[in-house]
Design an enzyme around this catalytic site. Structure first.
Site, mmCIF file in Angstrom:
data_model
loop_
_atom_site.group_PDB
_atom_site.id
_atom_site.type_symbol
_atom_site.label_atom_id
_atom_site.label_comp_id
_atom_site.label_asym_id
_atom_site.label_seq_id
_atom_site.Cartn_x
_atom_site.Cartn_y
_atom_site.Cartn_z
ATOM 1 N N ARG A 1 0.833 -1.202 0.000
ATOM 2 C CA ARG A 1 0.000 0.000 0.000
ATOM 3 C C ARG A 1 0.863 1.245 0.000
ATOM 4 O O ARG A 1 1.884 1.310 0.709
ATOM 5 C CB ARG A 1 -0.886 0.062 1.254
ATOM 6 N N GLU B 1 -4.260 7.488 -5.214
ATOM 7 C CA GLU B 1 -4.400 6.739 -6.460
ATOM 8 C C GLU B 1 -5.595 7.257 -7.235
ATOM 9 O O GLU B 1 -6.696 7.316 -6.667
ATOM 10 C CB GLU B 1 -4.541 5.239 -6.158
ATOM 11 N N HIS C 1 -1.137 0.096 -9.745
ATOM 12 C CA HIS C 1 -1.817 -0.858 -8.845
ATOM 13 C C HIS C 1 -2.276 -2.098 -9.634
ATOM 14 O O HIS C 1 -3.473 -2.413 -9.690
ATOM 15 C CB HIS C 1 -3.011 -0.179 -8.159
HETATM 16 P P1 NAD Z 1 -1.660 -11.148 5.128
HETATM 17 O O1 NAD Z 1 -2.636 -10.644 6.117
HETATM 18 O O2 NAD Z 1 -1.659 -12.576 4.746
HETATM 19 O O3 NAD Z 1 -0.187 -10.765 5.601
HETATM 20 C C1 NAD Z 1 0.147 -9.547 6.164
HETATM 21 C C2 NAD Z 1 1.265 -9.809 7.154
HETATM 22 O O4 NAD Z 1 1.712 -8.551 7.638
HETATM 23 C C3 NAD Z 1 0.828 -10.626 8.372
HETATM 24 O O5 NAD Z 1 1.644 -11.746 8.547
HETATM 25 C C4 NAD Z 1 0.951 -9.643 9.515
HETATM 26 O O6 NAD Z 1 1.340 -10.276 10.711
HETATM 27 C C5 NAD Z 1 2.024 -8.709 9.007
HETATM 28 N N1 NAD Z 1 2.042 -7.424 9.681
HETATM 29 C C6 NAD Z 1 0.990 -6.728 10.205
HETATM 30 N N2 NAD Z 1 1.433 -5.593 10.771
HETATM 31 C C7 NAD Z 1 2.784 -5.584 10.615
HETATM 32 C C8 NAD Z 1 3.792 -4.679 11.013
HETATM 33 N N3 NAD Z 1 3.507 -3.561 11.693
HETATM 34 N N4 NAD Z 1 5.063 -4.957 10.683
HETATM 35 C C9 NAD Z 1 5.367 -6.096 10.007
HETATM 36 N N5 NAD Z 1 4.451 -7.005 9.630
HETATM 37 C C10 NAD Z 1 3.168 -6.745 9.925
HETATM 38 O O7 NAD Z 1 -1.872 -10.231 3.837
HETATM 39 P P2 NAD Z 1 -1.415 -10.550 2.349
HETATM 40 O O8 NAD Z 1 -2.489 -11.266 1.632
HETATM 41 O O9 NAD Z 1 -0.051 -11.109 2.359
HETATM 42 O O10 NAD Z 1 -1.397 -9.057 1.748
HETATM 43 C C11 NAD Z 1 -0.563 -8.054 2.287
HETATM 44 C C12 NAD Z 1 -0.976 -6.693 1.747
HETATM 45 O O11 NAD Z 1 -0.709 -6.638 0.371
HETATM 46 C C13 NAD Z 1 -2.478 -6.421 1.839
HETATM 47 O O12 NAD Z 1 -2.826 -5.833 3.060
HETATM 48 C C14 NAD Z 1 -2.766 -5.511 0.690
HETATM 49 O O13 NAD Z 1 -2.779 -4.169 1.130
HETATM 50 C C15 NAD Z 1 -1.580 -5.707 -0.244
HETATM 51 N N6 NAD Z 1 -1.988 -6.244 -1.565
HETATM 52 C C16 NAD Z 1 -1.700 -5.518 -2.655
HETATM 53 C C17 NAD Z 1 -2.036 -5.991 -3.897
HETATM 54 C C18 NAD Z 1 -1.741 -5.177 -5.110
HETATM 55 O O14 NAD Z 1 -2.495 -5.231 -6.054
HETATM 56 N N7 NAD Z 1 -0.677 -4.412 -5.144
HETATM 57 C C19 NAD Z 1 -2.665 -7.224 -4.037
HETATM 58 C C20 NAD Z 1 -2.925 -7.966 -2.893
HETATM 59 C C21 NAD Z 1 -2.567 -7.463 -1.645
HETATM 60 C C1 MLT Z 2 -5.749 -5.900 -2.682
HETATM 61 O O1 MLT Z 2 -5.648 -5.386 -1.573
HETATM 62 O O2 MLT Z 2 -6.183 -7.044 -2.835
HETATM 63 C C2 MLT Z 2 -5.294 -5.123 -3.856
HETATM 64 O O3 MLT Z 2 -5.439 -3.784 -3.650
HETATM 65 C C3 MLT Z 2 -5.851 -5.678 -5.095
HETATM 66 C C4 MLT Z 2 -6.783 -4.856 -5.917
HETATM 67 O O4 MLT Z 2 -7.930 -4.729 -5.563
HETATM 68 O O5 MLT Z 2 -6.369 -4.405 -6.960
#
Ligand code: NAD
Ligand code: MLT
Length: 521
Positions: free
Chosen positions: A231, A260, A278
Site C-alpha cells: 500500500r 491513487e 496498482h
Molecule cells: P496477510 O494478512 O496474509 O499478511 C500480512 C502480514 O503482515 C501478516 O503476517 C501480519 O502479521 C504482518 N504485519 C501486520 N502488521 C505488521 C507490522 N507492523 N510490521 C510487520 N508485519 C506486519 O496479507 P497478504 O495477503 O499477504 O497481503 C498483504 C498486503 O498486500 C495487503 O494488506 C494488501 O494491502 C496488499 N496487496 C496488494 C495488492 C496489489 O495489487 N498491489 C494485491 C494484494 C494485496
Molecule cells: C488488494 O488489496 O487485494 C489489492 O489492492 C488488489 C486490488 O484490488 O487491486
C-alpha cells in the site's frame, strides 16, 4: 436485493449474482456525490480499492447490509463505522495472492536488470548495453516486511534465486518463517541494515503508515532497492523521493501510491523508479477468481446461508450451518435473559463441548438476542459495540463443575439476585434450556412461554390448565422444575398463543401461585 458495483470486478461473478436473481447495478467510476445519493437504495456494495467507504458514506447507507471488497486490503473501509451500523465487511483474502507475488517479483527483476529502460531505448533505435548494466539477486539479502500470504511466497521465490531471506513480522510465530526459508528478525533496524532488497507485504493501518521514512531509509545500504506492492504510504513518499534524489538508493519499484491515481507525482516520473498503476492483482486468473469468490460469498451472506471471509465477524471462515444451532441457542438465551427480572449488566458466559474456545462467537449471538429487545437492527456485527454503549460487560467464565450435557452454554449474571441460565444442544441439534435460576428445566427456547413460580401444592396445575382452556389457549408443552417435594416449583409452559392482561391477572390470583411472567422468544 440490489447490489451496487463501484469497482473493477470481473464479469463472471456479477453474471452469477444476476443469475441468482440479484439486481446488479454497475457504476464503476461513479462520482462521490452521486454515490452518496444512491447508496441508500442498495443492500450490498462491491468494490476494490477505488471507493472510499468512510463514515460519511455509511451514514447515508440506508438498508446497506454488506460491503464486499474484491481483494485483500480493507484500508479504504471504515471498519468501526461499518460494524457499528451492523454492516458486514468481507474480502477475498487469498484470491489474488499469487498474482501479487508474481507482480512483486516482476518489479524486482525488471528494476534490477533495468528492463523497462532498456526496452524503451531499443525501441527508439538505440543499442546501448553498458548503460543498462544491472545487478544479480544471487547471494543478495532480501528483507521482507510482513510474512503473510504474499510475503511468505516472496520468501520462497527469493530462496529459489539463492538469496538470503530476512523477515520482520511481529505477529507470526518463528515456525512460519522457517517453513518458507526466512529468518525472522525482531528488530526492523537490523533488517534495514542488512538487506539489499526491501519489499513490503504488510497491511496499511495506523501502525504501518510511514513505517519506512527518512530515518529508516538512512539505515539502509547505499544502492539498496525498495519494492512496495502493498500500500502507498507504508513507505513515505517524500522520504523515498529525497533518498532517490540524493542517490541513497538504487531504485524503487512501486505498484501502489498514497493517492491513487497519483497527482503530478515526482516519484512516478523519477528515472530511478519503476511504476505500475496498482496492477498487483491484475491477471486474468486472479480477477476471475476474485470475482467468483466474492459473488459466492456475497450471495450466501445476503441469503443468510453462510458468512465467509467476513472481517468484522468472529466466524473466521467456520461453517455457519454447523454453528447455527449453537448461535441460535445463545441468541435465544440472550433474549430470555433480557426478559428475566433485574437480569443485571455484568454477565459471565461459559461454553462447553463443540463451542469451547469459541466464546467470542457465543457472546455476539447472546448479545444479539439480549439487545434485540432494546433496539432494532442488532446483528452479530454490531452487538458487541451496542452492548458496550449500554454498559453491558461480558466476561468469559470457566467452571470445573461436572455437567450432565456435553454441549452447553452457561450464563451467570449479577442482577440483584445472581441468575443462572443454562442451555444445551441435545442429539439431533435440539436446543433446550436446562437450567433457569435454581431450577433444572427442559424446555424449547422458542415462541410464547409462561414462567410460573408456585408452591408445590396439589390443585395448582389443574386450576391453571382449566383457566387456559376456558380462554382457548392451547398448551404445547408443560415442564415442571422443582427442587424438592412441597417446596417452590417453576412451571415452564410453551403456549400456542399469547395471554391477555386479563388472563394474566386471573392466573396471578390462583392460590399458591407466587409469580407469573410471559416470555416471548
Ligand atoms: P496477510 O494478512 O496474509 O499478511 C500480512 C502480514 O503482515 C501478516 O503476517 C501480519 O502479521 C504482518 N504485519 C501486520 N502488521 C505488521 C507490522 N507492523 N510490521 C510487520 N508485519 C506486519 O496479507 P497478504 O495477503 O499477504 O497481503 C498483504 C498486503 O498486500 C495487503 O494488506 C494488501 O494491502 C496488499 N496487496 C496488494 C495488492 C496489489 O495489487 N498491489 C494485491 C494484494 C494485496
Ligand atoms: C488488494 O488489496 O487485494 C489489492 O489492492 C488488489 C486490488 O484490488 O487491486
Amino acid at each position: 436485493m440490489k447490489i451496487l458495483v463501484t469497482g473493477e470486478i470481473e464479469k463472471s461473478g456479477l453474471d452469477m449474482l444476476r443469475e441468482q436473481g440479484f439486481e446488479v447495478v454497475e457504476k464503476q467510476g461513479i462520482k462521490r456525490n452521486e454515490l452518496l445519493d444512491l447508496i441508500g437504495e442498495f443492500d450490498a456494495l462491491l468494490t476494490r480499492s477505488e471507493t472510499k467507504i468512510d463514515c460519511e458514506l455509511l451514514k447515508n447507507s440506508g438498508k446497506l447490509k454488506l460491503v464486499g471488497r474484491g481483494g485483500v486490503g480493507i484500508d479504504n473501509i471504515d471498519l468501526d463505522s461499518a460494524s457499528e451500523k451492523g454492516i458486514i465487511v468481507m474480502n477475498t483474502p487469498d484470491a489474488n495472492t499469487i498474482s501479487a507475488v508474481e507482480h512483486t517479483m516482476a518489479l524486482l527483476l525488471s528494476l534490477c536488470r533495468t528492463i523497462p529502460n532498456a526496452n524503451d531505448s531499443l525501441k527508439q533505435g538505440e543499442w546501448k548495453r553498458k548503460q543498462f548494466t544491472g545487478f544479480e539477486l544471487y547471494k543478495k539479502t532480501v528483507g521482507i516486511i510482513g510474512l503473510g500470504r504474499i510475503g511468505s511466497r516472496i520468501a520462497k521465490r527469493c530462496k529459489a534465486f539463492e538469496m538470503e531471506v530476512l523477515a520482520f513480522d511481529p505477529y507470526i510465530p518463528e515456525e512460519r518463517a522457517w517453513k518458507c526459508g526466512a529468518t525472522l528478525v525482531d528488530d526492523l533496524e537490523e533488517l534495514l541494515e542488512k538487506c539489499d532488497v526491501l519489499t513490503i507485504h504488510a497491511p496499511m493501518n495506523a501502525e504501518t503508515k510511514d513505517l519506512i521514512g527518512e530515518k529508516e531509509i538512512s539505515k539502509m545500504k547505499k544502492n539498496a532497492v525498495i519494492i512496495n506492492c502493498a500500500r502507498g504510504g507504508i513507505v513515505n513518499e517524500k522520504a523515498l523521493l529525497k533518498a532517490l534524489d540524493k542517490g541513497e538508493l538504487y531504485g524503487a519499484g512501486l505498484d501502489v501510491f498514497e493517492d491513487e491515481p497519483p497527482k503530478e507525482s515526482k516519484l512516478v516520473k523519477h528515472p530511478k523508479t519503476l511504476v505500475t498503476p496498482h496492477l498487483g492483482a491484475n491477471t486474468f486468473e486472479s480477477q476471475k477468481k476474485v470475482s467468483i469468490q466474492l459473488a459466492e460469498q456475497v450471495a450466501d451472506a445476503l441469503k443468510e446461508k453462510s458468512y465467509r471471509n467476513v472481517v468484522n465477524l468472529p466466524f473466521e471462515g467456520e461453517d455457519y450451518i454447523k454453528l447455527r444451532p449453537f448461535l441460535e441457542l445463545a441468541e435465544a438465551m440472550g433474549n430470555l435473559h433480557s426478559q428475566l427480572e433485574d437480569a443485571g449488566k455484568g454477565i459471565e458466559i461459559e461454553a462447553r463441548g463443540e463451542m469451547e474456545g469459541r466464546i467470542k462467537l457465543v457472546t455476539v449471538a447472546f448479545l444479539k438476542g439480549l439487545l434485540s429487545r432494546i433496539r432494532d437492527g442488532v446483528n452479530y456485527v454490531n452487538s458487541p459495540v451496542i452492548a458496550a454503549k449500554h454498559g453491558i460487560i461480558v466476561k468469559q467464565a470457566k467452571s470445573f463443575e461436572e455437567e450432565d450435557y456435553t454441549n452447553m452454554i452457561t450464563v451467570k449474571s449479577n442482577g440483584s439476585k445472581s441468575e443462572v441460565l443454562k442451555g444445551a444442544i441435545l442429539e439431533g441439534k435440539k436446543q433446550r434450556i436446562v437450567q433457569l435460576k435454581e431450577f433444572n428445566t427442559d424446555f424449547i427456547p422458542a415462541g410464547t412461554i409462561l414462567l410460573m413460580e408456585n408452591y408445590d401444592k396439589p390443585g395448582v396445575i389443574g386450576a391453571v390448565g382449566t383457566l387456559l382452556g376456558e380462554n382457548k389457549i392451547n398448551i404445547g408443552e408443560w415442564h415442571l422444575g422443582r427442587k424438592s417435594k412441597g417446596e417452590k416449583a417453576l412451571a415452564i409452559i410453551n403456549l400456542d398463543s399469547a395471554l391477555s392482561e386479563e388472563v394474566m391477572d386471573k392466573l396471578k390470583n390462583i392460590e399458591n401461585i407466587i409469580s407469573v411472567k410471559q416470555i416471548f422468544l
